[in-house]
Design an enzyme around this catalytic site. Structure first.
Site, PDB file in Angstrom:
ATOM      1  N   HIS A  81      39.376  45.925 -63.304  1.00  0.00           N
ATOM      2  CA  HIS A  81      40.207  46.029 -62.101  1.00  0.00           C
ATOM      3  C   HIS A  81      40.322  47.480 -61.651  1.00  0.00           C
ATOM      4  O   HIS A  81      41.063  48.279 -62.236  1.00  0.00           O
ATOM      5  CB  HIS A  81      41.600  45.430 -62.361  1.00  0.00           C
ATOM      6  N   ASN A 104      49.707  45.814 -61.113  1.00  0.00           N
ATOM      7  CA  ASN A 104      50.315  44.966 -60.088  1.00  0.00           C
ATOM      8  C   ASN A 104      51.558  44.246 -60.607  1.00  0.00           C
ATOM      9  O   ASN A 104      52.423  43.856 -59.837  1.00  0.00           O
ATOM     10  CB  ASN A 104      49.292  43.956 -59.540  1.00  0.00           C
ATOM     11  N   SER A 162      42.137  41.059 -58.177  1.00  0.00           N
ATOM     12  CA  SER A 162      43.420  41.726 -58.380  1.00  0.00           C
ATOM     13  C   SER A 162      44.514  40.723 -58.701  1.00  0.00           C
ATOM     14  O   SER A 162      45.555  41.112 -59.203  1.00  0.00           O
ATOM     15  CB  SER A 162      43.808  42.557 -57.161  1.00  0.00           C
ATOM     16  N   GLU A 183      41.662  48.969 -65.113  1.00  0.00           N
ATOM     17  CA  GLU A 183      42.174  48.044 -66.123  1.00  0.00           C
ATOM     18  C   GLU A 183      40.988  47.231 -66.645  1.00  0.00           C
ATOM     19  O   GLU A 183      40.224  46.670 -65.855  1.00  0.00           O
ATOM     20  CB  GLU A 183      43.226  47.121 -65.506  1.00  0.00           C
TER      21      GLU A 183
HETATM   22  N1  LIG Z   1      40.850  46.311 -51.449  1.00  0.00           N
HETATM   23  C1  LIG Z   1      41.580  46.648 -52.507  1.00  0.00           C
HETATM   24  O1  LIG Z   1      42.451  47.533 -52.434  1.00  0.00           O
HETATM   25  C2  LIG Z   1      41.340  45.975 -53.834  1.00  0.00           C
HETATM   26  C3  LIG Z   1      41.822  46.595 -55.001  1.00  0.00           C
HETATM   27  C4  LIG Z   1      41.548  46.002 -56.239  1.00  0.00           C
HETATM   28  C5  LIG Z   1      40.852  44.807 -56.289  1.00  0.00           C
HETATM   29  N2  LIG Z   1      40.415  44.224 -55.142  1.00  0.00           N
HETATM   30  C6  LIG Z   1      39.638  42.959 -55.259  1.00  0.00           C
HETATM   31  O2  LIG Z   1      38.263  43.270 -55.106  1.00  0.00           O
HETATM   32  C7  LIG Z   1      37.584  42.178 -54.480  1.00  0.00           C
HETATM   33  C8  LIG Z   1      36.884  42.664 -53.214  1.00  0.00           C
HETATM   34  O3  LIG Z   1      37.818  43.236 -52.355  1.00  0.00           O
HETATM   35  P1  LIG Z   1      37.392  44.107 -51.078  1.00  0.00           P
HETATM   36  O4  LIG Z   1      38.634  44.688 -50.524  1.00  0.00           O
HETATM   37  O5  LIG Z   1      36.260  44.983 -51.405  1.00  0.00           O
HETATM   38  O6  LIG Z   1      36.887  42.919 -50.101  1.00  0.00           O
HETATM   39  P2  LIG Z   1      36.061  43.052 -48.744  1.00  0.00           P
HETATM   40  O7  LIG Z   1      36.520  41.916 -47.901  1.00  0.00           O
HETATM   41  O8  LIG Z   1      36.109  44.447 -48.213  1.00  0.00           O
HETATM   42  O9  LIG Z   1      34.538  42.770 -49.214  1.00  0.00           O
HETATM   43  C9  LIG Z   1      34.115  41.573 -49.782  1.00  0.00           C
HETATM   44  C10 LIG Z   1      32.598  41.452 -49.579  1.00  0.00           C
HETATM   45  O10 LIG Z   1      32.137  40.354 -50.356  1.00  0.00           O
HETATM   46  C11 LIG Z   1      31.136  39.660 -49.609  1.00  0.00           C
HETATM   47  N3  LIG Z   1      31.057  38.289 -50.126  1.00  0.00           N
HETATM   48  C12 LIG Z   1      31.930  37.283 -49.948  1.00  0.00           C
HETATM   49  N4  LIG Z   1      31.519  36.192 -50.628  1.00  0.00           N
HETATM   50  C13 LIG Z   1      30.371  36.540 -51.269  1.00  0.00           C
HETATM   51  C14 LIG Z   1      29.508  35.862 -52.158  1.00  0.00           C
HETATM   52  N5  LIG Z   1      29.710  34.597 -52.516  1.00  0.00           N
HETATM   53  N6  LIG Z   1      28.425  36.529 -52.638  1.00  0.00           N
HETATM   54  C15 LIG Z   1      28.187  37.799 -52.283  1.00  0.00           C
HETATM   55  N7  LIG Z   1      28.981  38.497 -51.436  1.00  0.00           N
HETATM   56  C16 LIG Z   1      30.063  37.869 -50.942  1.00  0.00           C
HETATM   57  C17 LIG Z   1      31.590  39.762 -48.184  1.00  0.00           C
HETATM   58  O11 LIG Z   1      30.487  39.593 -47.288  1.00  0.00           O
HETATM   59  C18 LIG Z   1      32.167  41.180 -48.144  1.00  0.00           C
HETATM   60  O12 LIG Z   1      31.196  42.127 -47.753  1.00  0.00           O
HETATM   61  C19 LIG Z   1      38.635  41.103 -54.260  1.00  0.00           C
HETATM   62  O13 LIG Z   1      38.627  40.232 -55.363  1.00  0.00           O
HETATM   63  C20 LIG Z   1      39.933  41.896 -54.225  1.00  0.00           C
HETATM   64  O14 LIG Z   1      41.056  41.131 -54.592  1.00  0.00           O
HETATM   65  C21 LIG Z   1      40.633  44.784 -53.915  1.00  0.00           C
END
Ligand SMILES: NC(=O)c1ccc[n+]([C@@H]2O[C@H](COP(=O)([O-])OP(=O)(O)OC[C@H]3O[C@@H](n4cnc5c(N)ncnc54)[C@H](O)[C@@H]3O)[C@@H](O)[C@H]2O)c1
Length: 512
Positions: free
Chosen positions: A142, A192, A121, A154
């Site tokens: 995204h 964003n 993000s 996106e």
């Molecule tokens: N939560 C939101 O609202 C949102 C919205 C848009 C984008 N994002 C983006 O999406 C991505 C994930 O966000 P999230 O909220 O799902 O995170 P989260 O913390 O809920 O989940 C991340 C997962 O990735 C795993 N992980 C970490 N490193 C790893 C690796 N090297 N290989 C495999 N698995 C691995 C972790 O064990 C965890 O289960 C981030 O880049 C975040 O910025 C989040």
């Protein structure tokens, strides 16, 4: 079902990864999920089973379809499980170095034609792609949380992304029922980036002591009306929902990525409250306090009752675009209109400034009797939920209270502000348009796509360009110029996109 890709891999089984798996499995694709934490994968599978069971229970999908969808989802303990995938979507922790390491490792198991996308993000898609041997197959996808319900994505291309990758990703998203919006890899992409006005400008007004945050929330929910709709949540309610630990770093990141552009400057209030751990709903306290998911009533945040409607008030209305409308409102509310060229010594002085503050608008007038009314939004007799007025520092309390009682006489709620260039609604709406036109000016995406992304991604009543068109580009320009003049803050300087279209009488959606 789209045939843009046949087998999809998802890395990361967190909130986003599981939503992405659900979306594409429901659309008919085979999906493989991998996470370094086996427990996270099992939790995601359990969550997906529960989700489908609930959808069946509610009659949203057939039991057979749910079983078939679940059968399309598999998990893999290592990246080798992605062999044969023609698309892998990364949704792991938001760290550039970790994402780059993963992308490199993915290239070792995928064919050179397979597409790899990141759901980052706030990081640069281009910087992630730079770690790859074949950056032309890397892009951004995204999504928004919760993925199956937020029907917008996106589709991000960096300078080296092959355009056909973006077309295929868009087709896949469309096939799954989402609206894809293609945009250039720039800080914050569209949504964003466009969101850097509503919260930050409200925090700025709060920091200037214009009024309290509960009042700013009420104003943006009830005073703003665009096509009959206001904002569903006020900015501080939204910050509590998103969590300041998420929102504040995004504000800081976009500000720094744009080399300290004044428009995006975050507020020290956000930094302080983050340091204090007042993150929002998730910890039970942010701007508001929460218990069991509900807001705890706080008498100190309640709106004070309006003073009784005064009798025998004479009111003089300064010249301006709504002079006649404000006069007829005041008459309807029981005041006598002073039609003099100058106000008589016993008249309430009502001003209707755009962009400038009440002090600046009251030049040459007796500021002790000045009250300004925000006329940007509907303000007519029994035609609005809320009116917003503000005073100069010289306005006497008796005149302020008389005006307050008068403007509340038809049952409208009234917010009374300290002096502020652009009240609350004008400054927040004008900044939304200013940032939206800046995004258009940078050609981050097509104008109509910017509006679609913001409407669906942020739930605003209209996208920033349509919002500017509805209010009128020249009025938005006047508001920003007024704010710029009063504050001398480069934050408020209008974008070239806005200035040109306002001067030429064109729609803000006009591309050239
Ligand atoms: N939560 C939101 O609202 C949102 C919205 C848009 C984008 N994002 C983006 O999406 C991505 C994930 O966000 P999230 O909220 O799902 O995170 P989260 O913390 O809920 O989940 C991340 C997962 O990735 C795993 N992980 C970490 N490193 C790893 C690796 N090297 N290989 C495999 N698995 C691995 C972790 O064990 C965890 O289960 C981030 O880049 C975040 O910025 C989040």
């Amino acid at each position: 079902m789209s045939l843009a890709f046949s087998k999809i891999g998802v890395v990361g089984a967190g909130a986003m990864g599981r939503g992405i798996v659900q979306l594409f499995a429901q659309a008919g694709s085979s999906v493989v999920l991998h996470d370094t934490q086996p427990a996270a994968m099992q939790a995601a599978l359990g969550h997906l089973k529960d989700t489908f069971a609930k959808l069946v229970e509610k009659g949203k999908i057939e039991a057979d379809a749910a079983a078939q969808t679940l059968a399309r989802i598999s998990t893999g303990e290592t990246l080798a499980a992605f062999a044969g995938c023609d698309l892998v979507i990364e949704a792991i922790v938001e760290r550039l170095d970790i994402k780059q390491t993963l992308f490199k490792a993915l290239e070792d198991v995928l064919s050179p034609e397979a597409v790899i996308v990141t759901n980052t993000s706030s990081l640069s898609v281009t910087a992630i792609a730079a770690a790859c041997r074949h950056p032309q197959r890397v892009g951004g996808y995204h999504f928004f949380n919760p993925v199956p319900l937020m029907r917008i994505v996106e589709v991000i291309g960096g300078p080296r992304t092959d355009p056909s990758v973006l077309t295929r990703l868009s087709d896949l998203a469309r096939g799954a029922g989402h609206t894809p919006v293609v945009c250039q890899d720039t800080p914050g992409f569209i949504v964003n980036h466009a969101g850097r006005a509503f919260g930050p400008e409200s925090l700025k007004a709060l920091g200037e002591g214009v009024t309290g945050y509960a009042d700013i929330d009420r104003i943006l929910r009830e005073h703003v009306q665009v096509g009959g709709q206001g904002f569903k949540l006020g900015p501080f309610e939204l910050l509590d929902l998103t969590g300041l630990d998420v929102s504040h770093p995004v504000m800081e990141s976009i500000y720094h990525q744009y080399y300290e552009e004044a428009r995006y400057k975050p507020s020290v209030i956000g930094a302080q409250r983050l340091a204090a751990g007042l993150l929002g709903r998730k910890v039970g306290e942010g701007f508001y306090r929460y218990s069991g998911g509900n807001v705890v009533a706080d008498p100190t945040l309640q709106e004070a009752a309006a003073p009784a409607a005064p009798t025998g008030v004479r009111a003089w209305v300064a010249r301006g675009e709504h002079q006649a409308g404000v006069r007829s409102l005041l008459e309807g509310l029981g005041a006598t209109i002073d039609n003099g060229a100058q106000p008589s010594p016993d008249s309430l002085i009502v001003l209707t400034p755009l962009g400038i503050d009440a002090t600046e608008a009251s030049r040459g007038l007796d500021a002790r009797r000045v009250v300004a009314l925000d006329t940007l939004m509907p303000f007519g007799l029994r035609a609005c939920k809320r009116r917003v007025i503000m005073t100069t520092p010289a306005t006497e309390a008796a005149w302020r209270d008389r005006a307050h009682g008068l403007f509340a006489a038809d049952g409208a709620r009234v917010s009374v502000l300290r002096d502020s260039p652009g009240f609350i609604s004008q400054r927040v709406l004008a900044m939304i348009v200013a940032v939206g036109t800046e995004i258009a000016q940078q050609r981050v995406a097509a104008p109509a796509d910017i509006d679609t992304a913001v409407r669906l991604g942020l739930g605003y009543p209209a996208g920033p360009l349509t919002l500017g068109d509805r209010i009128g580009p020249s009025r938005i320009l006047e508001i920003l110029e007024g704010m710029h003049k009063v504050t001398a803050d480069p934050r408020y300087r209008p974008s070239a996109w806005l200035r040109r279209r306002a001067q030429l009488g064109l729609s803000l959606l006009n591309d050239d």
